[in-house]
Design a protein around this motif. Structure first.
Motif, short mmCIF file in Angstrom:
data_model
loop_
_atom_site.label_atom_id
_atom_site.label_comp_id
_atom_site.label_asym_id
_atom_site.label_seq_id
_atom_site.Cartn_x
_atom_site.Cartn_y
_atom_site.Cartn_z
N GLN A 37 95.23 125.39 29.70
CA GLN A 37 95.23 126.75 29.14
C GLN A 37 96.45 126.98 28.25
O GLN A 37 96.35 127.56 27.18
CB GLN A 37 95.19 127.79 30.26
CG GLN A 37 95.17 129.22 29.73
CD GLN A 37 95.14 130.26 30.85
OE1 GLN A 37 95.04 129.92 32.02
NE2 GLN A 37 95.23 131.52 30.47
N ARG A 38 97.61 126.51 28.70
CA ARG A 38 98.84 126.74 27.92
C ARG A 38 98.76 126.04 26.56
O ARG A 38 99.20 126.58 25.54
CB ARG A 38 100.07 126.27 28.69
CG ARG A 38 100.74 127.43 29.43
CD ARG A 38 101.98 126.96 30.09
NE ARG A 38 101.69 125.80 30.93
CZ ARG A 38 102.26 125.56 32.10
NH1 ARG A 38 103.14 126.38 32.57
NH2 ARG A 38 101.95 124.50 32.81
N ASP A 39 98.21 124.81 26.55
CA ASP A 39 98.04 124.09 25.28
C ASP A 39 97.14 124.88 24.34
O ASP A 39 97.42 125.01 23.14
CB ASP A 39 97.42 122.71 25.52
CG ASP A 39 98.38 121.75 26.20
OD1 ASP A 39 99.60 122.00 26.16
OD2 ASP A 39 97.92 120.76 26.78
N ALA A 40 96.05 125.40 24.89
CA ALA A 40 95.10 126.17 24.08
C ALA A 40 95.75 127.42 23.53
O ALA A 40 95.58 127.77 22.35
CB ALA A 40 93.87 126.53 24.92
N GLU A 41 96.54 128.10 24.35
CA GLU A 41 97.21 129.33 23.92
C GLU A 41 98.25 129.05 22.83
O GLU A 41 98.39 129.81 21.88
CB GLU A 41 97.84 130.05 25.12
CG GLU A 41 96.79 130.70 26.00
CD GLU A 41 97.34 131.24 27.32
OE1 GLU A 41 98.51 130.92 27.65
OE2 GLU A 41 96.61 131.96 28.00
N THR A 42 98.98 127.93 22.99
CA THR A 42 99.97 127.55 21.98
C THR A 42 99.27 127.21 20.66
O THR A 42 99.72 127.62 19.58
CB THR A 42 100.79 126.32 22.46
OG1 THR A 42 101.35 126.62 23.74
CG2 THR A 42 101.92 126.00 21.49
N ALA A 43 98.17 126.48 20.74
CA ALA A 43 97.40 126.12 19.54
C ALA A 43 96.86 127.38 18.87
O ALA A 43 96.90 127.51 17.64
CB ALA A 43 96.26 125.17 19.91
N GLY A 65 84.37 123.24 31.64
CA GLY A 65 85.58 123.33 32.46
C GLY A 65 86.82 123.15 31.61
O GLY A 65 87.84 122.65 32.07
N LYS A 66 86.71 123.53 30.32
CA LYS A 66 87.83 123.39 29.40
C LYS A 66 88.05 124.70 28.66
O LYS A 66 87.17 125.55 28.59
CB LYS A 66 87.55 122.29 28.36
CG LYS A 66 87.50 120.89 28.94
CD LYS A 66 87.17 119.88 27.87
CE LYS A 66 86.97 118.51 28.45
NZ LYS A 66 88.12 117.65 28.35
N TRP A 67 89.25 124.85 28.11
CA TRP A 67 89.57 126.00 27.28
C TRP A 67 89.09 125.72 25.87
O TRP A 67 89.27 124.61 25.36
CB TRP A 67 91.06 126.30 27.33
CG TRP A 67 91.42 126.85 28.67
CD1 TRP A 67 91.75 126.14 29.78
CD2 TRP A 67 91.39 128.22 29.06
NE1 TRP A 67 91.94 127.00 30.84
CE2 TRP A 67 91.73 128.27 30.43
CE3 TRP A 67 91.12 129.41 28.38
CZ2 TRP A 67 91.81 129.47 31.13
CZ3 TRP A 67 91.19 130.60 29.07
CH2 TRP A 67 91.54 130.62 30.45
N GLY A 97 97.07 118.29 22.47
CA GLY A 97 96.30 117.64 23.54
C GLY A 97 94.83 118.02 23.55
O GLY A 97 94.15 117.85 24.56
N GLY A 98 94.33 118.55 22.44
CA GLY A 98 92.92 118.94 22.37
C GLY A 98 92.16 118.13 21.35
O GLY A 98 92.66 117.14 20.82
#
Length: 133
Positions: A37-43, A65-67, A97-98
């Motif tokens: 979640q943090r990676d997604a929010e940063t992106a 099961g992914k953001w 990381g996505g």
């Protein structure tokens, strides 16, 4: 219209068959997926601060099961442009990381929002070369 024999080409051919005018601008949704979640929010924050002209939405995709960040771009759905955009977004997502998980378009018919689907998959979008499902 002739399209390359790959997922993107097949999706465009299906769209043309469905009567979608591929010479006009459409809202195209590109899907970026992240485990964290943090990676997604940063992106998402990075995309928000970029000069990208589009709408952004972040949600948890229960099925995967992914953001998931949905990047909605208004563009002419030209094959080369779509591939270029997908590669650019995949490179961007990889920094966090996505990766990209394909694209799709909404079909507006009689006030109904129907998603153009790639028949080979359960998801509501075509899967690009970087997809690992």
């Amino acid at each position: 219209m002739q399209f390359p024999d790959d997922d993107n080409g097949k999706m465009l051919a299906a769209m043309a068959e469905a009567g979608i005018d591929l010479t006009k601008e459409l809202d195209v949704d590109f899907f970026l997926v992240f485990d964290d979640q943090r990676d997604a929010e940063t992106a998402l924050e990075e995309l928000t601060n970029s000069d990208l002209q589009g709408e952004l939405e972040l949600n948890l995709n229960d099925e995967l099961g992914k953001w998931e960040i949905i990047v909605c771009l208004n563009m002419v759905p030209d094959y080369d442009t779509l591939v270029e955009q997908e590669v650019m977004l995949n490179d961007f997502a990889a920094e966090f990381g996505g990766m990209t998980d394909g694209w799709g378009v909404m079909q507006h018919q009689d006030g109904d929002d129907e998603f153009m689907e790639d028949d080979d998959h359960d998801h509501e979008h075509v899967h690009g070369a970087h997809c690992n499902h």
